[in-house]
Write an enzyme that holds these catalytic residues in place. Structure first.
Site, PDB file in Angstrom:
ATOM      1  N   LYS A   1       0.835  -1.207   0.000  1.00 50.54           N
ATOM      2  CA  LYS A   1       0.000   0.000   0.000  1.00 50.54           C
ATOM      3  C   LYS A   1       0.878   1.269   0.000  1.00 50.54           C
ATOM      4  CE  LYS A   1      -3.749  -2.388   2.399  1.00 50.54           C
ATOM      5  NZ  LYS A   1      -4.804  -2.262   3.430  1.00 50.54           N
TER       6      LYS A   1
ATOM      7  N   TYR B   1     -12.142  -2.268  -3.747  1.00 49.73           N
ATOM      8  CA  TYR B   1     -12.653  -2.486  -2.383  1.00 49.73           C
ATOM      9  C   TYR B   1     -14.192  -2.465  -2.337  1.00 49.73           C
ATOM     10  CZ  TYR B   1      -8.137  -2.394   0.063  1.00 49.73           C
ATOM     11  OH  TYR B   1      -6.888  -2.700   0.556  1.00 49.73           O
TER      12      TYR B   1
ATOM     13  N   ASN C   1      -1.857  -0.190   6.889  1.00 46.58           N
ATOM     14  CA  ASN C   1      -1.312  -1.462   7.379  1.00 46.58           C
ATOM     15  C   ASN C   1      -0.393  -2.144   6.358  1.00 46.58           C
ATOM     16  OD1 ASN C   1      -3.333  -2.241   5.662  1.00 46.58           O
ATOM     17  ND2 ASN C   1      -4.404  -3.549   7.115  1.00 46.58           N
TER      18      ASN C   1
ATOM     19  N   HIS D   1      -1.841  -5.633   1.548  1.00 46.78           N
ATOM     20  CA  HIS D   1      -3.139  -6.290   1.402  1.00 46.78           C
ATOM     21  C   HIS D   1      -2.889  -7.668   0.813  1.00 46.78           C
ATOM     22  CE1 HIS D   1      -7.274  -7.143   0.174  1.00 46.78           C
ATOM     23  NE2 HIS D   1      -6.720  -7.587  -0.935  1.00 46.78           N
TER      24      HIS D   1
ATOM     25  N   GLU E   1      -9.370 -10.410  -7.562  1.00 44.28           N
ATOM     26  CA  GLU E   1      -8.360  -9.376  -7.320  1.00 44.28           C
ATOM     27  C   GLU E   1      -7.183  -9.491  -8.302  1.00 44.28           C
ATOM     28  OE1 GLU E   1      -7.431  -9.538  -3.131  1.00 44.28           O
ATOM     29  OE2 GLU E   1      -9.361  -8.662  -2.603  1.00 44.28           O
TER      30      GLU E   1
HETATM   31  P1  CMP Z   1      -7.152  -4.809   3.832  1.00 48.21           P
HETATM   32  O1  CMP Z   1      -6.651  -6.164   4.155  1.00 48.21           O
HETATM   33  O2  CMP Z   1      -6.602  -4.155   2.605  1.00 48.21           O
HETATM   34  O3  CMP Z   1      -8.748  -4.860   3.694  1.00 48.21           O
HETATM   35  C1  CMP Z   1      -9.579  -3.744   3.952  1.00 48.21           C
HETATM   36  C2  CMP Z   1      -8.829  -2.587   4.513  1.00 48.21           C
HETATM   37  O4  CMP Z   1      -9.596  -1.609   5.161  1.00 48.21           O
HETATM   38  C3  CMP Z   1      -7.891  -3.075   5.611  1.00 48.21           C
HETATM   39  O5  CMP Z   1      -6.852  -3.838   5.072  1.00 48.21           O
HETATM   40  C4  CMP Z   1      -7.491  -1.750   6.246  1.00 48.21           C
HETATM   41  O6  CMP Z   1      -6.474  -1.090   5.494  1.00 48.21           O
HETATM   42  C5  CMP Z   1      -8.772  -0.908   6.092  1.00 48.21           C
HETATM   43  N1  CMP Z   1      -9.487  -0.692   7.347  1.00 48.21           N
HETATM   44  C6  CMP Z   1      -9.649   0.505   7.939  1.00 48.21           C
HETATM   45  N2  CMP Z   1     -10.370   0.399   9.052  1.00 48.21           N
HETATM   46  C7  CMP Z   1     -10.689  -0.899   9.187  1.00 48.21           C
HETATM   47  C8  CMP Z   1     -11.452  -1.628  10.148  1.00 48.21           C
HETATM   48  N3  CMP Z   1     -12.023  -1.036  11.216  1.00 48.21           N
HETATM   49  N4  CMP Z   1     -11.560  -2.964   9.977  1.00 48.21           N
HETATM   50  C9  CMP Z   1     -10.995  -3.573   8.900  1.00 48.21           C
HETATM   51  N5  CMP Z   1     -10.287  -2.913   7.945  1.00 48.21           N
HETATM   52  C10 CMP Z   1     -10.133  -1.593   8.086  1.00 48.21           C
END
Ligand code: CMP
Length: 138
Positions: free
Chosen positions: A9, A49, A112, A115, A126
């Site tokens: 990311k 998403y 984070n 992904h 995806e």
């Molecule tokens: P990802 O695995 O890319 O899937 C959805 C993304 O939403 C997650 O990682 C985070 O980057 C983002 N996100 C932000 N807030 C939340 C939340 N409360 N719970 C889960 N995903 C979140």
């Protein structure tokens, strides 16, 4: 043999840890069979998403994902969907196991670093979202 989509990311790219993330995959015996760096548009991020469109964090997430370049990869290996998720650690870095990518580098539940697809059906969607068949070289 299984395939999954991995994204580094915007926060991971900005931290200059593209190589570090790839090293962790390769050390675990995972093969990178496709890779590109790109900057998502708002529409592209929303499409990727789409499953989260009703979530309260959707707007913030798609804005974050368009805030800078990302790296998209197709990973290949035995049980690679689960293996990649183990290497990444929990979505919330505070719950991520020690030694995982998110525990080591994430700063936020949203920012984070990586992904990874969570199931074979999402992996198929995806991977096709980012790559054509001819761009995947196994
Ligand atoms: P990802 O695995 O890319 O899937 C959805 C993304 O939403 C997650 O990682 C985070 O980057 C983002 N996100 C932000 N807030 C939340 C939340 N409360 N719970 C889960 N995903 C979140």
């Amino acid at each position: 043999m299984e395939r999954t989509l991995s994204l580094i990311k915007p926060d991971g790219v900005a931290k200059n840890i593209i190589g570090e993330v790839i090293k962790r995959f390769e050390t675990a015996g995972i093969k990178v069979v496709a890779m590109k760096k790109l900057h998502l548009s708002q529409k592209q991020a929303e499409g990727f998403y789409a499953v989260h469109k009703e979530r309260p964090f959707f707007k913030s997430l798609t804005e974050f994902m368009t805030s800078g370049p990302i790296v998209a990869m197709v990973l290949e290996g035995e049980d690679v969907i689960a293996k990649n998720r183990k290497l990444m650690g929990a979505t919330n870095f505070k719950n991520a196991e020690e030694g995982t990518i998110r525990r080591d580098y994430a700063t936020d539940i949203e920012k984070n670093v990586v992904h990874g697809s969570d199931a074979p059906e999402t992996a198929a969607f995806e991977i096709a979202y980012f790559f054509s068949m001819m761009e995947i070289v196994g």
